[in-house]
Write an enzyme that holds these catalytic residues in place. Structure first.
Site, PDB file in Angstrom:
ATOM      1  N   GLU A 195      -5.460   6.212   5.762  1.00  0.00           N
ATOM      2  CA  GLU A 195      -5.299   5.113   4.800  1.00  0.00           C
ATOM      3  C   GLU A 195      -4.456   3.984   5.348  1.00  0.00           C
ATOM      4  O   GLU A 195      -4.603   2.830   4.965  1.00  0.00           O
ATOM      5  CB  GLU A 195      -4.557   5.628   3.556  1.00  0.00           C
ATOM      6  CG  GLU A 195      -5.407   6.224   2.521  1.00  0.00           C
ATOM      7  CD  GLU A 195      -4.583   6.571   1.305  1.00  0.00           C
ATOM      8  OE1 GLU A 195      -4.501   5.748   0.388  1.00  0.00           O
ATOM      9  OE2 GLU A 195      -4.014   7.683   1.272  1.00  0.00           O
ATOM     10  N   TYR A 201       0.828  -1.202   0.000  1.00  0.00           N
ATOM     11  CA  TYR A 201       0.000   0.000   0.000  1.00  0.00           C
ATOM     12  C   TYR A 201       0.866   1.258   0.000  1.00  0.00           C
ATOM     13  O   TYR A 201       1.894   1.326   0.651  1.00  0.00           O
ATOM     14  CB  TYR A 201      -0.912   0.012   1.238  1.00  0.00           C
ATOM     15  CG  TYR A 201      -2.141   0.859   1.035  1.00  0.00           C
ATOM     16  CD1 TYR A 201      -3.329   0.305   0.576  1.00  0.00           C
ATOM     17  CD2 TYR A 201      -2.102   2.224   1.256  1.00  0.00           C
ATOM     18  CE1 TYR A 201      -4.451   1.084   0.358  1.00  0.00           C
ATOM     19  CE2 TYR A 201      -3.215   3.011   1.041  1.00  0.00           C
ATOM     20  CZ  TYR A 201      -4.388   2.443   0.590  1.00  0.00           C
ATOM     21  OH  TYR A 201      -5.485   3.228   0.373  1.00  0.00           O
ATOM     22  N   LYS A 261      -0.559  -0.481 -13.749  1.00  0.00           N
ATOM     23  CA  LYS A 261      -1.173  -0.308 -12.437  1.00  0.00           C
ATOM     24  C   LYS A 261      -2.682  -0.544 -12.501  1.00  0.00           C
ATOM     25  O   LYS A 261      -3.360  -0.107 -13.424  1.00  0.00           O
ATOM     26  CB  LYS A 261      -0.930   1.125 -11.947  1.00  0.00           C
ATOM     27  CG  LYS A 261      -1.276   1.282 -10.484  1.00  0.00           C
ATOM     28  CD  LYS A 261      -1.984   2.527 -10.121  1.00  0.00           C
ATOM     29  CE  LYS A 261      -2.909   2.279  -8.940  1.00  0.00           C
ATOM     30  NZ  LYS A 261      -2.376   1.437  -7.877  1.00  0.00           N
TER      31      LYS A 261
HETATM   32  P1  ATP Z   1      -0.234  -1.438  -8.505  1.00  0.00           P
HETATM   33  O1  ATP Z   1      -0.444  -0.161  -7.749  1.00  0.00           O
HETATM   34  O2  ATP Z   1       0.817  -1.321  -9.527  1.00  0.00           O
HETATM   35  O3  ATP Z   1      -1.539  -1.989  -9.013  1.00  0.00           O
HETATM   36  P2  ATP Z   1      -0.475  -3.149  -6.272  1.00  0.00           P
HETATM   37  O4  ATP Z   1      -1.662  -3.833  -6.835  1.00  0.00           O
HETATM   38  O5  ATP Z   1       0.447  -3.964  -5.460  1.00  0.00           O
HETATM   39  O6  ATP Z   1       0.357  -2.471  -7.426  1.00  0.00           O
HETATM   40  P3  ATP Z   1      -2.424  -1.217  -5.289  1.00  0.00           P
HETATM   41  O7  ATP Z   1      -3.295  -1.565  -6.405  1.00  0.00           O
HETATM   42  O8  ATP Z   1      -2.083   0.220  -5.098  1.00  0.00           O
HETATM   43  O9  ATP Z   1      -0.957  -1.915  -5.379  1.00  0.00           O
HETATM   44  O10 ATP Z   1      -3.052  -1.824  -3.960  1.00  0.00           O
HETATM   45  C1  ATP Z   1      -2.501  -1.481  -2.705  1.00  0.00           C
HETATM   46  C2  ATP Z   1      -2.120  -2.723  -1.933  1.00  0.00           C
HETATM   47  O11 ATP Z   1      -3.317  -3.403  -1.506  1.00  0.00           O
HETATM   48  C3  ATP Z   1      -1.367  -3.764  -2.709  1.00  0.00           C
HETATM   49  O12 ATP Z   1      -0.001  -3.446  -2.797  1.00  0.00           O
HETATM   50  C4  ATP Z   1      -1.639  -5.037  -1.949  1.00  0.00           C
HETATM   51  O13 ATP Z   1      -0.825  -5.160  -0.824  1.00  0.00           O
HETATM   52  C5  ATP Z   1      -3.086  -4.815  -1.537  1.00  0.00           C
HETATM   53  N1  ATP Z   1      -3.984  -5.396  -2.548  1.00  0.00           N
HETATM   54  C6  ATP Z   1      -4.476  -4.780  -3.640  1.00  0.00           C
HETATM   55  N2  ATP Z   1      -5.286  -5.600  -4.341  1.00  0.00           N
HETATM   56  C7  ATP Z   1      -5.321  -6.761  -3.659  1.00  0.00           C
HETATM   57  C8  ATP Z   1      -5.971  -8.010  -3.848  1.00  0.00           C
HETATM   58  N3  ATP Z   1      -6.786  -8.217  -4.872  1.00  0.00           N
HETATM   59  N4  ATP Z   1      -5.747  -8.994  -2.953  1.00  0.00           N
HETATM   60  C9  ATP Z   1      -4.929  -8.794  -1.903  1.00  0.00           C
HETATM   61  N5  ATP Z   1      -4.302  -7.640  -1.675  1.00  0.00           N
HETATM   62  C10 ATP Z   1      -4.479  -6.632  -2.520  1.00  0.00           C
HETATM   63 MG    MG Z   2      -0.046   0.304  -5.805  1.00  0.00          MG
HETATM   64 MG    MG Z   3      -3.040  -2.943  -7.935  1.00  0.00          MG
HETATM   65 MG    MG Z   4      -0.629   1.517  -3.877  1.00  0.00          MG
END
Ligand code: ATP
Ligand code: MG
Ligand code: MG
Ligand code: MG
Length: 505
Positions: A374, A340, A435
């Site tokens: 957050e 996050y 992303k």
């Molecule tokens: P990106 O931002 O490039 O998509 P990401 O998916 O790791 O990378 P976010 O989409 O910003 O990051 O989501 C924030 C965080 O929430 C993730 O890094 C992860 O730890 C958690 N998260 C997001 N989607 C899921 C999911 N479907 N299942 C479990 N954890 C999730």
């Molecule tokens: Mg992310």
């Molecule tokens: Mg993501």
């Molecule tokens: Mg993020």
């Protein structure tokens, strides 16, 4: 809960000279409770800590001062070097902070890299402190003769009205304020007078680095932050298959003796399961997939607002799927790492090539994160777990924010420096994956929208309606103290749909 969690994940503290009645210790976070009462010549201190088996570790007492700490430190090694030689080594983070307070007084909090909220009760004083990011929220109500503080606003909802402070007031809780991120409030108990010290501020200057130097620095900093956040037990990473969480999972797996645990959530409408599976397979994690029916997901809105105490509908949409996931994990007290927050310093939400706009977005987000909660550990705390976010480690954040924008967006790629740092650690398809926000990948934004349009909200009023739903939920589960299981998302949606000005519907 397991002993590898912080000694305490939350507290209520009352420093009094007024002999007033103690507050009910109401928390959304789970945990055992331990009460401590002390009386000195000039004031009394009562604390209730939410702990995971070792409540003594959450307190430290020396030379007429008591410190209570919720959360943990990540730079103990550095901090220990600051203690006078020959002094017995403090056995807990709380004792370490109190020892530093002896030397530096309130300025000790400028030294800490951690995820914590703290209170020091000293003769005539109550000193409240947040970590650099305010990642463990801290609320205060102060009046002549009393300082009441808690890691959840709802614990102060029955406090008598406090005096105004130079901090953000909490909606409908008169005189209750949120301690800003990276701030110490030094309050004189007799008068309620408060002196504010900022202990951290987002860097405004940008650093120029060669590609290899930037990539190496980012890799090193994130690796270090992951290591500082993993204990002796098997870490659990909430994994989407996006670059942010895949990086954390891969680095945690590298330092772990055995396989780490990973878990992905999806709904009956959308998931990122195939993407996460690629990563889990690559790093050899013990991987789980949890599918949450959309109706159950939306039912968790009151729980999300109660945990995060957040009034921002966009943030609540990010946090809802994670909250639903944490409530479904089932295990006992896990230490959870997330990806996050990487998008904030790296401008990951910014989907076009212009650098001025990218840096403007980074500056805006770093100026406005405070108070959104957050990063709050309460989201996982309602399932009895502790979560921690390596990208918001103080050193990682300082580095990521300060990189010049051309390292964040480069060769047409967003978050370039992070992707480049993982080039030889993660499969190529993961490194270049675009992303996708958690609210998108789980269908949360669209299902929440549909709930409102089905109730008759016109499409151009959806955002306003979401804001009103979140506000109404906040009023019910935080201000009025209702239990989230007794609050029906559907009923609140109906209420808001009926109240939207008729002319616009
Ligand atoms: P990106 O931002 O490039 O998509 P990401 O998916 O790791 O990378 P976010 O989409 O910003 O990051 O989501 C924030 C965080 O929430 C993730 O890094 C992860 O730890 C958690 N998260 C997001 N989607 C899921 C999911 N479907 N299942 C479990 N954890 C999730
Ligand atoms: Mg992310
Ligand atoms: Mg993501
Ligand atoms: Mg993020």
């Amino acid at each position: 809960m397991a002993s590898t969690l912080p000694a305490a994940v939350g507290f209520l503290a009352e420093v009094r000279q007024d002999g007033g009645r103690p507050l009910d210790a109401v928390f959304a976070s789970l945990g055992s409770r331990a009460e401590l009462k002390e009386r000195t010549a000039d004031q009394s201190l009562r604390t209730v800590v939410l702990h995971s088996g070792a409540p003594d570790g959450a307190h430290a007492r020396a030379r007429g001062r008591t410190l209570v700490l919720a959360g943990e430190l990540y730079n103990q090694d550095e901090l220990l070097r600051l203690l006078p030689p020959g002094q017995a080594l403090p056995g807990t983070d709380a004792a370490l902070v109190l020892a530093l307070f002896d030397t530096y007084d309130a300025h000790a909090f400028r030294l800490l890299n951690g995820r914590f909220a703290a209170l020091v009760a000293a003769p005539g004083r109550a000193v409240l402190a947040t970590d650099h990011a305010g990642s463990v929220p801290l609320y205060v109500s102060a009046a002549p003769g009393r300082v009441l503080a808690a890691t959840e606003a709802k614990a102060l909802r029955t406090a008598p009205a406090g005096r105004p402070l130079a901090a953000r007031p909490v909606r409908r809780l008169p005189g209750t304020h949120q301690v800003p991120a990276g701030t110490v409030l030094d309050i004189e108990v007799a008068t309620g007078n408060c002196v504010t010290h900022r202990t951290w501020t987002p860097p405004l200057a940008r650093r120029i680095m060669r590609e290899e130097e930037a990539v190496e620095s980012v890799r090193h900093a994130v690796e270090h932050a992951v290591r500082a956040r993993t204990g002796a037990d098997t870490p659990l990473v909430v994994l989407s298959g996006g670059i942010d969480s895949s990086t954390v999972a891969a680095l945690a797996a590298r330092r772990s003796a055995g396989p780490i645990d990973t878990v992905s959530m999806g709904t009956d409408e959308a998931d990122e399961f195939p993407q996460a599976r690629v990563v889990a397979g690559h790093i050899g994690s013990a991987h789980r997939e949890i599918t949450i029916p959309t109706a159950d997901l939306l039912r968790r809105l009151p729980h999300t607002v109660r945990a995060a105490e957040c009034l921002d509908p966009d943030i609540v949409e990010y946090l809802l799927p994670l909250t639903a996931l944490y409530l479904r994990l089932g295990d006992q007290g896990r230490r959870i790492l997330t990806g996050y927050g990487a998008d904030i310093p790296l401008g990951g939400m910014h989907r076009e090539d212009r650098l001025p706009e990218l840096d403007t977005a980074v500056c805006r987000d770093m100026d406005t994160f405070d108070g959104l909660n957050e990063m709050t550990p309460t989201l996982s705390g309602i399932g009895g777990h502790w979560s921690t976010h390596p990208y918001w480690d103080r050193d990682v954040l300082d580095l990521l924010v300060s990189l010049e924008a051309g390292l964040k967006r480069r060769y047409g790629q967003d978050k370039w420096v992070l992707r480049a740092a993982m080039g030889d650690v993660l499969p190529h398809e993961v490194v270049v994956r675009p992303k996708l926000g958690v609210h998108e990948g789980s269908g949360t934004t669209s299902s929440f929208t549909r709930l409102l349009t089905d109730a008759g909200v016109p499409r151009d009023r959806v955002r306003r309606a979401k804001q009103l739903v979140v506000q109404e939920l906040f009023d019910q589960v935080v201000v009025e103290g209702r239990q989230p299981d007794e609050v029906a998302t559907g009923a609140v949606v109906e209420l808001v749909a009926d109240r939207l000005p008729a002319g616009v519907r």
